[in-house]
Design a protein around this motif. Structure first.
Motif, PDB file in Angstrom:
ATOM      1  N   LEU A  13      -2.721  16.794   6.947  1.00  0.00           N
ATOM      2  CA  LEU A  13      -3.115  15.567   7.619  1.00  0.00           C
ATOM      3  C   LEU A  13      -2.543  15.529   9.027  1.00  0.00           C
ATOM      4  O   LEU A  13      -1.403  15.936   9.265  1.00  0.00           O
ATOM      5  CB  LEU A  13      -2.626  14.346   6.840  1.00  0.00           C
ATOM      6  CG  LEU A  13      -3.193  14.169   5.428  1.00  0.00           C
ATOM      7  CD1 LEU A  13      -2.554  12.967   4.761  1.00  0.00           C
ATOM      8  CD2 LEU A  13      -4.695  14.020   5.470  1.00  0.00           C
ATOM      9  N   THR A  20       2.403  12.178  11.749  1.00  0.00           N
ATOM     10  CA  THR A  20       1.546  12.342  10.578  1.00  0.00           C
ATOM     11  C   THR A  20       1.648  13.736   9.969  1.00  0.00           C
ATOM     12  O   THR A  20       1.633  13.895   8.750  1.00  0.00           O
ATOM     13  CB  THR A  20       0.082  12.054  10.949  1.00  0.00           C
ATOM     14  OG1 THR A  20      -0.009  10.765  11.535  1.00  0.00           O
ATOM     15  CG2 THR A  20      -0.817  12.105   9.721  1.00  0.00           C
ATOM     16  N   SER A  76      -3.085  13.357  13.173  1.00  0.00           N
ATOM     17  CA  SER A  76      -3.724  12.248  13.885  1.00  0.00           C
ATOM     18  C   SER A  76      -3.695  12.488  15.389  1.00  0.00           C
ATOM     19  O   SER A  76      -4.704  12.774  15.996  1.00  0.00           O
ATOM     20  CB  SER A  76      -3.037  10.930  13.536  1.00  0.00           C
ATOM     21  OG  SER A  76      -3.607   9.860  14.242  1.00  0.00           O
ATOM     22  N   GLY A 104     -10.621   1.041  11.053  1.00  0.00           N
ATOM     23  CA  GLY A 104      -9.749   1.652  10.061  1.00  0.00           C
ATOM     24  C   GLY A 104      -8.308   1.628  10.540  1.00  0.00           C
ATOM     25  O   GLY A 104      -8.043   1.783  11.731  1.00  0.00           O
ATOM     26  N   ARG A 151      -6.832  -8.043   6.562  1.00  0.00           N
ATOM     27  CA  ARG A 151      -7.744  -7.562   5.528  1.00  0.00           C
ATOM     28  C   ARG A 151      -8.936  -8.508   5.427  1.00  0.00           C
ATOM     29  O   ARG A 151      -8.780  -9.728   5.548  1.00  0.00           O
ATOM     30  CB  ARG A 151      -7.021  -7.488   4.186  1.00  0.00           C
ATOM     31  CG  ARG A 151      -6.108  -6.295   4.053  1.00  0.00           C
ATOM     32  CD  ARG A 151      -5.362  -6.258   2.751  1.00  0.00           C
ATOM     33  NE  ARG A 151      -6.177  -6.607   1.588  1.00  0.00           N
ATOM     34  CZ  ARG A 151      -5.811  -6.402   0.331  1.00  0.00           C
ATOM     35  NH1 ARG A 151      -4.627  -5.855   0.078  1.00  0.00           N
ATOM     36  NH2 ARG A 151      -6.593  -6.748  -0.667  1.00  0.00           N
ATOM     37  N   GLY A 201      -4.392   3.182   9.512  1.00  0.00           N
ATOM     38  CA  GLY A 201      -3.478   3.976   8.708  1.00  0.00           C
ATOM     39  C   GLY A 201      -2.054   3.588   9.017  1.00  0.00           C
ATOM     40  O   GLY A 201      -1.736   3.154  10.118  1.00  0.00           O
ATOM     41  N   SER A 253      -2.082   8.872   7.078  1.00  0.00           N
ATOM     42  CA  SER A 253      -1.952   8.161   5.824  1.00  0.00           C
ATOM     43  C   SER A 253      -3.287   7.545   5.444  1.00  0.00           C
ATOM     44  O   SER A 253      -4.245   7.578   6.210  1.00  0.00           O
ATOM     45  CB  SER A 253      -0.886   7.068   5.973  1.00  0.00           C
ATOM     46  OG  SER A 253      -1.198   6.219   7.052  1.00  0.00           O
ATOM     47  N   GLU A 254      -3.362   6.971   4.233  1.00  0.00           N
ATOM     48  CA  GLU A 254      -4.603   6.375   3.769  1.00  0.00           C
ATOM     49  C   GLU A 254      -5.098   5.340   4.765  1.00  0.00           C
ATOM     50  O   GLU A 254      -4.343   4.500   5.258  1.00  0.00           O
ATOM     51  CB  GLU A 254      -4.384   5.717   2.412  1.00  0.00           C
ATOM     52  CG  GLU A 254      -5.633   5.059   1.862  1.00  0.00           C
ATOM     53  CD  GLU A 254      -5.352   4.311   0.583  1.00  0.00           C
ATOM     54  OE1 GLU A 254      -6.312   3.708   0.041  1.00  0.00           O
ATOM     55  OE2 GLU A 254      -4.199   4.314   0.123  1.00  0.00           O
ATOM     56  N   VAL A 255      -6.382   5.408   5.077  1.00  0.00           N
ATOM     57  CA  VAL A 255      -6.987   4.484   6.036  1.00  0.00           C
ATOM     58  C   VAL A 255      -7.677   3.358   5.282  1.00  0.00           C
ATOM     59  O   VAL A 255      -8.454   3.605   4.361  1.00  0.00           O
ATOM     60  CB  VAL A 255      -7.996   5.221   6.944  1.00  0.00           C
ATOM     61  CG1 VAL A 255      -8.719   4.239   7.854  1.00  0.00           C
ATOM     62  CG2 VAL A 255      -7.293   6.283   7.764  1.00  0.00           C
ATOM     63  N   VAL A 256      -7.371   2.125   5.675  1.00  0.00           N
ATOM     64  CA  VAL A 256      -7.984   0.960   5.047  1.00  0.00           C
ATOM     65  C   VAL A 256      -8.733   0.172   6.118  1.00  0.00           C
ATOM     66  O   VAL A 256      -8.339   0.163   7.284  1.00  0.00           O
ATOM     67  CB  VAL A 256      -6.924   0.068   4.370  1.00  0.00           C
ATOM     68  CG1 VAL A 256      -6.232   0.807   3.249  1.00  0.00           C
ATOM     69  CG2 VAL A 256      -5.911  -0.440   5.377  1.00  0.00           C
ATOM     70  N   THR A 276      -9.047   8.241  16.867  1.00  0.00           N
ATOM     71  CA  THR A 276      -7.810   7.692  16.305  1.00  0.00           C
ATOM     72  C   THR A 276      -6.760   7.591  17.400  1.00  0.00           C
ATOM     73  O   THR A 276      -6.526   8.550  18.129  1.00  0.00           O
ATOM     74  CB  THR A 276      -7.273   8.586  15.171  1.00  0.00           C
ATOM     75  OG1 THR A 276      -8.265   8.698  14.149  1.00  0.00           O
ATOM     76  CG2 THR A 276      -6.004   7.986  14.576  1.00  0.00           C
TER      77      THR A 276
END
Length: 313
Positions: free
Chosen positions: A259, A269, A261, A93, A26, A95, A2-5, A50
């Motif tokens: 995608l 994933t 992981s 990061g 965050r 996800g 999924s999107e990594v922040v 990861t």
């Protein structure tokens, strides 16, 4: 994946011999995605490694995630990096979160943990207590000082049974699981020998009584050794998957970027829809009824029972 922040390490706390708890937030202090007991996140380390870790903090805290990381001397390097290099203020990061181990409603639970397998069970215990369900925890470890989060569990008194192996031997599964209880759900996470023993002890329990989460998928021989074809319905491409190649790699070589992981069939994933054919499930996620349905597979490890599979790609 999924999107990594990017998240910041805000706390780093030893919780047992070889176990660190990391708190992540965050950088701007903003809200994080909600999660439910049993969920995990993908932790993406600076070198690109990861790893998946269960969330073990307070699910009602919208601004932090907590994970427990066991140092694995013979692992692939991710836990060693966390223990040796990751410090408060560093960024990683993240996800997810994603949940392949959800807590289903029940009037009574028996939680069984082995070692670091306690982490996904902590928020489950909190949820069971919040809802007023009856519950008991059996928690085994090699030594008392290697068993994490025991201070948090102490507040629950006699509901928690700590069993350090060097003091009391192995968990007495025959006593706890010998008599099936239709009103009880059993949740277990830990090393493969514990899971195998619990599965054997629950063989005569009602269907769907036992829920497990694995660190790695079970070793099993493929149903067939011959190459097979995979049709990618949306792209109109057909690829041949050779014996030594995963479906994931074959599909990627055909130009479709699925995608992924863990590449071990444990994170979920790379879940892909199956439109035709019978998949050879080799993951550690799907239940028996989901495997029998045959409408999805995890292409990092699963293969085919038939000459041809049609995937929703």
């Amino acid at each position: 994946m999924s999107e990594v922040v990017p998240l910041r390490v805000t706390a780093r706390e030893p919780r047992a011999d070889g176990v660190l708890a990391l708190t992540l937030a965050r950088p701007d202090g903003g809200r994080l995605p909600d999660w439910t007991p049993g969920a995990h996140i993908d932790l993406v380390l600076p070198a690109g490694t990861t790893r998946q870790y269960s969330l073990c903090g307070d699910r009602w805290d919208a601004h932090t995630y907590r994970i427990g990381v066991l140092r694995e001397p013979h692992g692939r390097g991710g836990s060693a990096y966390v223990h040796d290099h990751l410090r408060v203020g560093d960024h990683v990061g993240v996800g997810g979160p994603r949940n392949n181990f959800p807590l289903v409603p029940s009037p009574r639970y028996l939680f069984i943990a082995g070692g670091i397998g306690i982490t996904p069970l902590l928020p489950m215990i909190a949820q069971a207590a919040l809802l007023g369900a009856d519950w008991t925890l059996l928690y085994g470890g090699r030594r008392r000082d290697s068993m994490a989060f025991t201070d948090e569990l102490a507040v629950h008194g006699e509901r928690v049974h700590l069993v350090p192996e060097d003091e009391r031997g192995l968990l007495d599964l025959a006593t706890w699981l010998g008599t099936p209880r239709p009103d009880t759900k059993v949740y277990c996470c830990g090393p493969a020998p514990l899971l195998a023993a619990v599965e054997a002890a629950c063989r005569h329990w009602p269907p769907h009584s036992l829920h497990v989460e694995r660190f790695t998928a079970r070793e099993q021989a493929p149903v067939r050794d011959e190459p097979f074809e995979v049709e990618l319905r949306r792209t109109g491409t057909t690829v041949t998957v050779q014996r030594e190649v995963s479906v994931l790699d074959a599909v990627r070589r055909a130009g479709v970027d699925v995608l992924s992981s863990c590449r071990q069939g444990t994170c979920g994933t790379c879940e892909t829809g199956v439109l035709d054919g019978i998949p050879d499930h080799r993951d550690a996620i799907l239940g028996d009824d989901e495997r029998a349905a045959g409408d999805c597979m995890f292409v990092c490890v699963s293969r085919s029972c038939t000459d041809r599979l049609v995937l929703d790609l």
